[in-house]
Design an enzyme around this catalytic site. Structure first.
Site, PDB file in Angstrom:
ATOM      1  N   HIS A 135      -9.943  -5.064  -3.587  1.00 43.85           N
ATOM      2  CA  HIS A 135      -8.632  -5.249  -2.961  1.00 43.85           C
ATOM      3  C   HIS A 135      -8.851  -5.723  -1.543  1.00 43.85           C
ATOM      4  O   HIS A 135      -9.723  -5.234  -0.833  1.00 43.85           O
ATOM      5  CB  HIS A 135      -7.785  -3.976  -2.989  1.00 43.85           C
ATOM      6  CG  HIS A 135      -8.519  -2.735  -2.590  1.00 43.85           C
ATOM      7  ND1 HIS A 135      -9.437  -2.127  -3.425  1.00 43.85           N
ATOM      8  CD2 HIS A 135      -8.492  -2.002  -1.459  1.00 43.85           C
ATOM      9  CE1 HIS A 135      -9.932  -1.057  -2.821  1.00 43.85           C
ATOM     10  NE2 HIS A 135      -9.389  -0.971  -1.624  1.00 43.85           N
ATOM     11  N   ASN A 182     -12.916  -3.434   2.143  1.00 44.01           N
ATOM     12  CA  ASN A 182     -13.964  -2.414   2.235  1.00 44.01           C
ATOM     13  C   ASN A 182     -14.866  -2.526   1.010  1.00 44.01           C
ATOM     14  O   ASN A 182     -14.378  -2.700  -0.109  1.00 44.01           O
ATOM     15  CB  ASN A 182     -13.327  -1.018   2.284  1.00 44.01           C
ATOM     16  CG  ASN A 182     -12.544  -0.784   3.561  1.00 44.01           C
ATOM     17  OD1 ASN A 182     -12.999  -1.163   4.634  1.00 44.01           O
ATOM     18  ND2 ASN A 182     -11.371  -0.187   3.458  1.00 44.01           N
ATOM     19  N   VAL A 235     -11.098   2.775  -3.887  1.00 42.81           N
ATOM     20  CA  VAL A 235     -10.659   2.372  -5.232  1.00 42.81           C
ATOM     21  C   VAL A 235     -11.631   1.301  -5.755  1.00 42.81           C
ATOM     22  O   VAL A 235     -11.818   0.267  -5.105  1.00 42.81           O
ATOM     23  CB  VAL A 235      -9.213   1.830  -5.213  1.00 42.81           C
ATOM     24  CG1 VAL A 235      -8.788   1.397  -6.616  1.00 42.81           C
ATOM     25  CG2 VAL A 235      -8.253   2.874  -4.657  1.00 42.81           C
ATOM     26  N   ASP A 279       0.848  -1.193   0.000  1.00 42.39           N
ATOM     27  CA  ASP A 279       0.000   0.000   0.000  1.00 42.39           C
ATOM     28  C   ASP A 279       0.883   1.242   0.000  1.00 42.39           C
ATOM     29  O   ASP A 279       1.902   1.301   0.682  1.00 42.39           O
ATOM     30  CB  ASP A 279      -0.914  -0.007   1.234  1.00 42.39           C
ATOM     31  CG  ASP A 279      -2.060   0.976   1.096  1.00 42.39           C
ATOM     32  OD1 ASP A 279      -3.212   0.523   0.952  1.00 42.39           O
ATOM     33  OD2 ASP A 279      -1.807   2.211   1.123  1.00 42.39           O
ATOM     34  N   ILE A 280       0.491   2.235  -0.782  1.00 42.85           N
ATOM     35  CA  ILE A 280       1.288   3.455  -0.924  1.00 42.85           C
ATOM     36  C   ILE A 280       1.294   4.271   0.374  1.00 42.85           C
ATOM     37  O   ILE A 280       2.210   5.064   0.614  1.00 42.85           O
ATOM     38  CB  ILE A 280       0.754   4.294  -2.108  1.00 42.85           C
ATOM     39  CG1 ILE A 280       1.826   5.187  -2.682  1.00 42.85           C
ATOM     40  CG2 ILE A 280      -0.493   5.070  -1.747  1.00 42.85           C
ATOM     41  CD1 ILE A 280       1.482   5.762  -4.057  1.00 42.85           C
TER      42      ILE A 280
HETATM   43  P1  5GP Z   1      -9.863   1.345   0.306  1.00 40.44           P
HETATM   44  O1  5GP Z   1     -10.179   2.512   1.181  1.00 40.44           O
HETATM   45  O2  5GP Z   1     -10.445   1.509  -1.074  1.00 40.44           O
HETATM   46  O3  5GP Z   1     -10.186   0.032   0.928  1.00 40.44           O
HETATM   47  O4  5GP Z   1      -8.278   1.341   0.169  1.00 40.44           O
HETATM   48  C1  5GP Z   1      -7.572   1.867  -0.901  1.00 40.44           C
HETATM   49  C2  5GP Z   1      -6.109   1.742  -0.556  1.00 40.44           C
HETATM   50  O5  5GP Z   1      -5.364   1.925  -1.744  1.00 40.44           O
HETATM   51  C3  5GP Z   1      -5.613   2.772   0.456  1.00 40.44           C
HETATM   52  O6  5GP Z   1      -5.047   2.090   1.569  1.00 40.44           O
HETATM   53  C4  5GP Z   1      -4.591   3.590  -0.328  1.00 40.44           C
HETATM   54  O7  5GP Z   1      -3.483   3.981   0.453  1.00 40.44           O
HETATM   55  C5  5GP Z   1      -4.176   2.628  -1.433  1.00 40.44           C
HETATM   56  N1  5GP Z   1      -3.763   3.276  -2.669  1.00 40.44           N
HETATM   57  C6  5GP Z   1      -4.408   4.276  -3.324  1.00 40.44           C
HETATM   58  N2  5GP Z   1      -3.762   4.603  -4.439  1.00 40.44           N
HETATM   59  C7  5GP Z   1      -2.674   3.793  -4.503  1.00 40.44           C
HETATM   60  C8  5GP Z   1      -1.612   3.648  -5.449  1.00 40.44           C
HETATM   61  O8  5GP Z   1      -1.528   4.338  -6.459  1.00 40.44           O
HETATM   62  N3  5GP Z   1      -0.675   2.701  -5.185  1.00 40.44           N
HETATM   63  C9  5GP Z   1      -0.739   1.906  -4.079  1.00 40.44           C
HETATM   64  N4  5GP Z   1       0.247   1.006  -3.911  1.00 40.44           N
HETATM   65  N5  5GP Z   1      -1.725   2.011  -3.165  1.00 40.44           N
HETATM   66  C10 5GP Z   1      -2.668   2.945  -3.379  1.00 40.44           C
END
Ligand code: 5GP
Length: 125
Positions: free
Chosen positions: A110, A97, A106, A39-40
């Protein structure tokens, strides 16, 4: 902004672009059905995302439309990544989520793998 997980798959989402090699990621593991990368913005010492290679918006979409082969390959990838990261003995947390109330940002399924430290209560209160 959380996404509406009932919308059709959007091919321009960030994880689709990572899968196509248009954006970089720190790859941890890949098999025929899944890609895992860091995760970034890590929320724990170990924070890995595992995504299916197919176009699935969410856990709901994947569990409804994914083939048995895709689902097995994806679930096995999540377990493999956690084992390889040494997380089984100390323990870890999985999180997917889904949609607005789940806080999904996103729109490509994931699973978060969190570990490397005690993770506290399951939900913030
Ligand atoms: P969500 O809230 O959708 O469950 O989590 C999305 C996750 O994707 C977050 O933890 C966020 O930090 C990660 N994320 C968003 N954009 C990127 C990206 O471009 N690269 C990576 N490696 N992680 C990302």
């Amino acid at each position: 902004m959380p996404i509406d997980a009932t919308k059709p798959y959007d091919e321009s989402n960030i994880f689709a672009r990572i899968l196509r090699g248009e954006l970089p990621c720190t790859k941890v593991y890949e098999n025929e059905f899944a890609l895992a990368f860091n995760d970034i913005k890590p929320a724990a010492p170990v924070h890995i995302l595992v995504i299916p290679k197919g176009p699935y918006v969410s856990w709901d979409d994947f569990s409804a439309r994914g083939s048995a082969e895709e689902i097995a390959g994806f679930v096995k990838a999540v377990g493999h990544v956690a084992r390889e990261a040494g997380l089984v003995e100390p323990g870890y947390r999985l999180l997917a989520n889904v949609g607005m109330n789940g806080g999904q940002e996103v729109p490509h399924l994931h699973v978060h793998i969190f570990g490397g430290a005690g993770l506290g209560p399951m939900l913030a209160r």
